[in-house]
Design a protein around this motif. Sequence first.
Motif, PDB file in Angstrom:
ATOM      1  N   ILE A   6      10.844 -10.592  -7.572  1.00 42.99           N
ATOM      2  CA  ILE A   6       9.759 -11.101  -6.724  1.00 42.99           C
ATOM      3  C   ILE A   6      10.316 -12.273  -5.919  1.00 42.99           C
ATOM      4  CG2 ILE A   6       7.508 -12.245  -6.720  1.00 42.99           C
ATOM      5  CD1 ILE A   6       6.928 -10.727  -9.371  1.00 42.99           C
TER       6      ILE A   6
ATOM      7  N   ASN B   5       5.829  -8.175  -1.963  1.00 42.59           N
ATOM      8  CA  ASN B   5       5.967  -9.044  -3.123  1.00 42.59           C
ATOM      9  C   ASN B   5       4.637  -9.253  -3.842  1.00 42.59           C
ATOM     10  OD1 ASN B   5       8.809  -9.915  -3.491  1.00 42.59           O
ATOM     11  ND2 ASN B   5       8.586 -10.373  -1.317  1.00 42.59           N
TER      12      ASN B   5
ATOM     13  N   LYS C  79       4.344  -6.446  -6.201  1.00 46.20           N
ATOM     14  CA  LYS C  79       5.151  -6.613  -7.407  1.00 46.20           C
ATOM     15  C   LYS C  79       4.460  -7.544  -8.405  1.00 46.20           C
ATOM     16  CE  LYS C  79       9.642  -6.037  -5.162  1.00 46.20           C
ATOM     17  NZ  LYS C  79      10.931  -6.730  -4.943  1.00 46.20           N
TER      18      LYS C  79
END
Length: 494
Positions: free
Chosen positions: A383, A399, A402
């Motif tokens: 990340i 991100n 994630k």
Amino acid sequence: MSYVLEMKEITKSFPGVKALQNVNFSVLPGEIHCLIGANGAGKSTLMKILSGVYEMDEGSILLYGKEVKITSPADSKENGIATIYQELSLVEELSLAENIYLGNYLNPKGGFIKWNELNNQAKDLFSLLGLSLSPNLLVKEVSMGLKQMTEIAKALSTNCKIIVMDEPSTALSGEEINKLFDVIRLLKKQGYTIIYISHKLDELYTIGDRVTVLRNGKWVVTEELKNVSQSELIEHIIGRKIEKQTKQYNLEQKEEFLKVSNLTNKNIKNVSFTVGKGETIGLYGLVGSGRTELLRAIYGADKLIDGEIFINGIKKKITSPKNAVNEGMGLVPENRKTEGIIANLSIEANAFLPSLNKYSKSRFLQQTKIGEMMKQSIEKLKIKAPDPKTEIRNLSGGNQQKVIISKWLIHQSKLLLFDEPTQGIDVGSKDEIYKIMRDLASQGTSIVVASSEIDELLAICDRVLVMFEGRVVKEFLSPVSQKSEILNSAVSGS
Ligand SMILES: Nc1ncnc2c1ncn2[C@@H]1O[C@H](COP(=O)(O)OP(=O)(O)OP(=O)(O)O)[C@@H](O)[C@H]1O
Ligand SMILES: [Mg+2]
């Protein structure tokens, strides 16, 4: 060569992040220029500088060879630039026409809004795009594809010359993407210049003229698409070659974890199947076939009219996501902005939300433990964020996704339901996420994943169920060798 747009030596930092470093980006008049790069590479930031949302720290912007100052969205608009953002900005409760003229009609000349005129203009814009669409429809009544078209109509209403599209195809179905491409080609013919951001590399070759790759906030290459192969692009994006992993089938019979029987509600009909411990089941089907709705029904997010859910052979009453989470389930939803994250909380708060009970001792949070686990997740999922305390809305789209996945890893869910898990995820991270899913499965986690990308399902699933009009119509064992049969089944419903 005379460029319509030149961004020169652009540098931009956020607290703890150098988002862009001396980036050069030049666009030819009338071209479709693709802008690509991994999650967090700086694509949206560069475009937000162009659209006046962010101010650059250093650099200059030239339009038709002349330097311009863009310090606000209004400046950008005045200079003929229109931007369609990654997260659409339409107001759901307003009509299409109202959305198109939002911000323009608030100060009409003479003080009165001429609704008939606006509606007619909106209609004209739609027909310019080859759509016969009533401008009176509310945004919430139309499909994702038409929302995207409304954003484009809104852009056209500003008399722009350059249109920036930030991942416009992410949430669209195959057919809607084709329609979008038709519209983009039409715009090109009419002389518009288009900057197109996408993670789907095959799209670039269908639609794009040139491509620029950013990596870690830096310019890597600008090239004509016809001179660069997909694998070269991947290397530019992630800075190395990708090793394709293939699914290892574990064909032995697995102990059953989940069984659903006869699940029925207004969107799904008589759905029955089982998922073994450590098994990964794929749900494939056209848009509207009921994949998302099935996941939501299992997760207790949508009400059942009929049917039963068994976990480890015991019948469970799951009437809310809370029940589902207590039973060890986790859902990674399709729409991360509205369902997946709490935008103004930190990465850490988002990631630990379902697990707070587990990590509090007599009302005190075990901060050290939480910090450690968060650090591990950030490393494991790669990340990209300056700090776990960063507000999640400041992360790049991929991100954020994630972080949602990390939430359920931390919770140690036994059954993970994934809805389009790699939407907006870059090519490199995609493979990482597949690897994480395979690892989870090999450790005994059960997974059900709905996807509109058949190759994604083939890369991770032991079995694929095809859905059609709310029903499971066919099951494919060892799906890899049956790609075309699966595609056919999804279309024919048999
Ligand atoms: N408002 C902000 N505050 C802090 N950091 C930010 C902000 N906006 C972007 N960033 C950071 O800047 C970097 C570049 O982000 P950007 O959104 O431009 O990436 P992207 O290339 O568009 O990625 P994606 O493909 O995931 O959308 C990321 O590290 C991101 O976390
Ligand atoms: Mg982005």
